[in-house]
Write a protein that holds these residues in place. Structure first.
Motif, PDB file in Angstrom:
ATOM      1  N   VAL A   8       0.843  -1.202   0.000  1.00 33.05           N
ATOM      2  CA  VAL A   8       0.000   0.000   0.000  1.00 33.05           C
ATOM      3  C   VAL A   8       0.877   1.251   0.000  1.00 33.05           C
ATOM      4  O   VAL A   8       0.595   2.215  -0.707  1.00 33.05           O
ATOM      5  CB  VAL A   8      -0.988  -0.004   1.184  1.00 33.05           C
ATOM      6  CG1 VAL A   8      -1.727   1.327   1.300  1.00 33.05           C
ATOM      7  CG2 VAL A   8      -1.991  -1.159   1.034  1.00 33.05           C
ATOM      8  N   ASP A   9       1.958   1.223   0.762  1.00 35.72           N
ATOM      9  CA  ASP A   9       2.875   2.360   0.799  1.00 35.72           C
ATOM     10  C   ASP A   9       3.484   2.614  -0.583  1.00 35.72           C
ATOM     11  O   ASP A   9       3.523   3.756  -1.054  1.00 35.72           O
ATOM     12  CB  ASP A   9       3.978   2.108   1.834  1.00 35.72           C
ATOM     13  CG  ASP A   9       4.878   3.305   2.026  1.00 35.72           C
ATOM     14  OD1 ASP A   9       4.367   4.409   2.325  1.00 35.72           O
ATOM     15  OD2 ASP A   9       6.106   3.145   1.875  1.00 35.72           O
ATOM     16  N   ALA A  10       3.943   1.563  -1.245  1.00 35.69           N
ATOM     17  CA  ALA A  10       4.531   1.705  -2.585  1.00 35.69           C
ATOM     18  C   ALA A  10       3.501   2.242  -3.577  1.00 35.69           C
ATOM     19  O   ALA A  10       3.816   3.125  -4.391  1.00 35.69           O
ATOM     20  CB  ALA A  10       5.091   0.369  -3.068  1.00 35.69           C
ATOM     21  N   ALA A  11       2.282   1.728  -3.514  1.00 32.23           N
ATOM     22  CA  ALA A  11       1.233   2.185  -4.431  1.00 32.23           C
ATOM     23  C   ALA A  11       0.874   3.644  -4.165  1.00 32.23           C
ATOM     24  O   ALA A  11       0.702   4.432  -5.102  1.00 32.23           O
ATOM     25  CB  ALA A  11      -0.002   1.297  -4.306  1.00 32.23           C
ATOM     26  N   ALA A  12       0.769   4.024  -2.886  1.00 29.77           N
ATOM     27  CA  ALA A  12       0.436   5.413  -2.551  1.00 29.77           C
ATOM     28  C   ALA A  12       1.528   6.365  -3.037  1.00 29.77           C
ATOM     29  O   ALA A  12       1.223   7.423  -3.601  1.00 29.77           O
ATOM     30  CB  ALA A  12       0.217   5.551  -1.046  1.00 29.77           C
ATOM     31  N   LYS A  13       2.765   5.996  -2.829  1.00 26.92           N
ATOM     32  CA  LYS A  13       3.864   6.841  -3.308  1.00 26.92           C
ATOM     33  C   LYS A  13       3.826   6.965  -4.831  1.00 26.92           C
ATOM     34  O   LYS A  13       4.004   8.060  -5.384  1.00 26.92           O
ATOM     35  CB  LYS A  13       5.207   6.289  -2.837  1.00 26.92           C
ATOM     36  CG  LYS A  13       5.437   6.510  -1.358  1.00 26.92           C
ATOM     37  CD  LYS A  13       6.713   5.849  -0.885  1.00 26.92           C
ATOM     38  CE  LYS A  13       6.907   6.105   0.609  1.00 26.92           C
ATOM     39  NZ  LYS A  13       7.972   5.285   1.173  1.00 26.92           N
ATOM     40  N   TYR A  14       3.599   5.851  -5.495  1.00 23.62           N
ATOM     41  CA  TYR A  14       3.491   5.854  -6.958  1.00 23.62           C
ATOM     42  C   TYR A  14       2.386   6.817  -7.407  1.00 23.62           C
ATOM     43  O   TYR A  14       2.594   7.668  -8.278  1.00 23.62           O
ATOM     44  CB  TYR A  14       3.216   4.436  -7.456  1.00 23.62           C
ATOM     45  CG  TYR A  14       2.892   4.332  -8.918  1.00 23.62           C
ATOM     46  CD1 TYR A  14       3.910   4.268  -9.868  1.00 23.62           C
ATOM     47  CD2 TYR A  14       1.574   4.284  -9.369  1.00 23.62           C
ATOM     48  CE1 TYR A  14       3.624   4.171 -11.217  1.00 23.62           C
ATOM     49  CE2 TYR A  14       1.276   4.184 -10.714  1.00 23.62           C
ATOM     50  CZ  TYR A  14       2.299   4.133 -11.636  1.00 23.62           C
ATOM     51  OH  TYR A  14       2.010   4.040 -12.974  1.00 23.62           O
ATOM     52  N   VAL A  15       1.216   6.681  -6.812  1.00 26.87           N
ATOM     53  CA  VAL A  15       0.052   7.483  -7.204  1.00 26.87           C
ATOM     54  C   VAL A  15       0.292   8.972  -6.983  1.00 26.87           C
ATOM     55  O   VAL A  15       0.094   9.784  -7.884  1.00 26.87           O
ATOM     56  CB  VAL A  15      -1.208   7.003  -6.422  1.00 26.87           C
ATOM     57  CG1 VAL A  15      -2.332   8.025  -6.482  1.00 26.87           C
ATOM     58  CG2 VAL A  15      -1.682   5.667  -6.956  1.00 26.87           C
ATOM     59  N   PHE A  16       0.697   9.328  -5.777  1.00 24.26           N
ATOM     60  CA  PHE A  16       0.782  10.750  -5.447  1.00 24.26           C
ATOM     61  C   PHE A  16       2.058  11.414  -5.964  1.00 24.26           C
ATOM     62  O   PHE A  16       2.079  12.631  -6.162  1.00 24.26           O
ATOM     63  CB  PHE A  16       0.589  10.956  -3.943  1.00 24.26           C
ATOM     64  CG  PHE A  16      -0.793  10.543  -3.509  1.00 24.26           C
ATOM     65  CD1 PHE A  16      -1.911  11.245  -3.935  1.00 24.26           C
ATOM     66  CD2 PHE A  16      -0.986   9.423  -2.716  1.00 24.26           C
ATOM     67  CE1 PHE A  16      -3.194  10.853  -3.573  1.00 24.26           C
ATOM     68  CE2 PHE A  16      -2.264   9.021  -2.338  1.00 24.26           C
ATOM     69  CZ  PHE A  16      -3.365   9.738  -2.771  1.00 24.26           C
ATOM     70  N   ASN A  17       3.099  10.628  -6.247  1.00 25.58           N
ATOM     71  CA  ASN A  17       4.312  11.195  -6.832  1.00 25.58           C
ATOM     72  C   ASN A  17       4.198  11.376  -8.345  1.00 25.58           C
ATOM     73  O   ASN A  17       4.836  12.256  -8.920  1.00 25.58           O
ATOM     74  CB  ASN A  17       5.528  10.344  -6.516  1.00 25.58           C
ATOM     75  CG  ASN A  17       5.952  10.430  -5.075  1.00 25.58           C
ATOM     76  OD1 ASN A  17       5.636  11.397  -4.385  1.00 25.58           O
ATOM     77  ND2 ASN A  17       6.648   9.411  -4.592  1.00 25.58           N
ATOM     78  N   THR A  18       3.420  10.513  -8.995  1.00 26.30           N
ATOM     79  CA  THR A  18       3.342  10.544 -10.457  1.00 26.30           C
ATOM     80  C   THR A  18       2.004  11.045 -10.987  1.00 26.30           C
ATOM     81  O   THR A  18       1.848  11.198 -12.191  1.00 26.30           O
ATOM     82  CB  THR A  18       3.587   9.141 -11.040  1.00 26.30           C
ATOM     83  OG1 THR A  18       2.526   8.279 -10.647  1.00 26.30           O
ATOM     84  CG2 THR A  18       4.933   8.591 -10.602  1.00 26.30           C
TER      85      THR A  18
END
Length: 162
Positions: A145-155
């Motif tokens: 979930v952390d990796a997906a959240a970072k992916y979503v909000f960073n990109t």
């Protein structure tokens, strides 16, 4: 023999939400998400909004982002088909979209009509340019979930955690 350690993956998700400043949780009621929703509701800084249908969540999260808030949608795999058209909104407008999907139709499913959408969920997301992250074991949930959240909000892209 030592007692097996219980992994509190629901709490792991709440910790990620708080660390990532995700303050809105949209959901269509689902028993699989109830423990997570209860934990979210226990935190005053997280607003939990119950939807009548999944596509409402896409618009809600897009509006929240426009208003300066981060959100996540919780849904069951059977609801993925209900929001296919709406998934174009975050893609076209470069609005971050994060969803956590409880999977049905797998692992000895007992309800036959859950199987088709459960099997089709990854392909539907792929067709709509939603990156799929998968956590198959409790100990993987928080970091996934952390990796997906970072992916979503960073990109400013879309991702689903199955």
């Amino acid at each position: 023999m030592a007692a097996a350690q219980t992994i509190e993956w629901h709490e792991d998700i709440v910790n990620v939400l708080r660390e990532q400043d995700i303050t809105l949780v949209a959901n269509v009621p689902d028993a699989g998400h109830t423990p997570l929703l209860n934990r979210c509701e226990a935190h005053n800084e997280i607003d939990v909004v119950t939807l009548t249908t999944e596509e409402e969540g896409v618009g809600l999260l897009a509006g929240a982002w426009a208003g300066g808030r981060k959100g996540v949608m919780l849904m069951q795999s059977s609801g993925v088909g209900n929001c296919i058209n709406a998934l174009a909104l975050p893609i076209a407008c470069r609005i971050p979209f994060l969803t956590i999907v409880s999977m049905r139709g797998e692992w000895g499913e007992f309800v036959p009509w859950q199987v088709p959408m459960g099997k089709g969920t990854p392909a539907v997301f792929a067709a709509m340019d939603v990156e799929v992250f998968r956590a198959d074991r409790a100990e993987e949930v928080g970091e996934t979930v952390d990796a997906a959240a970072k992916y979503v909000f960073n990109t400013r892209r879309s991702a689903a955690v199955l």
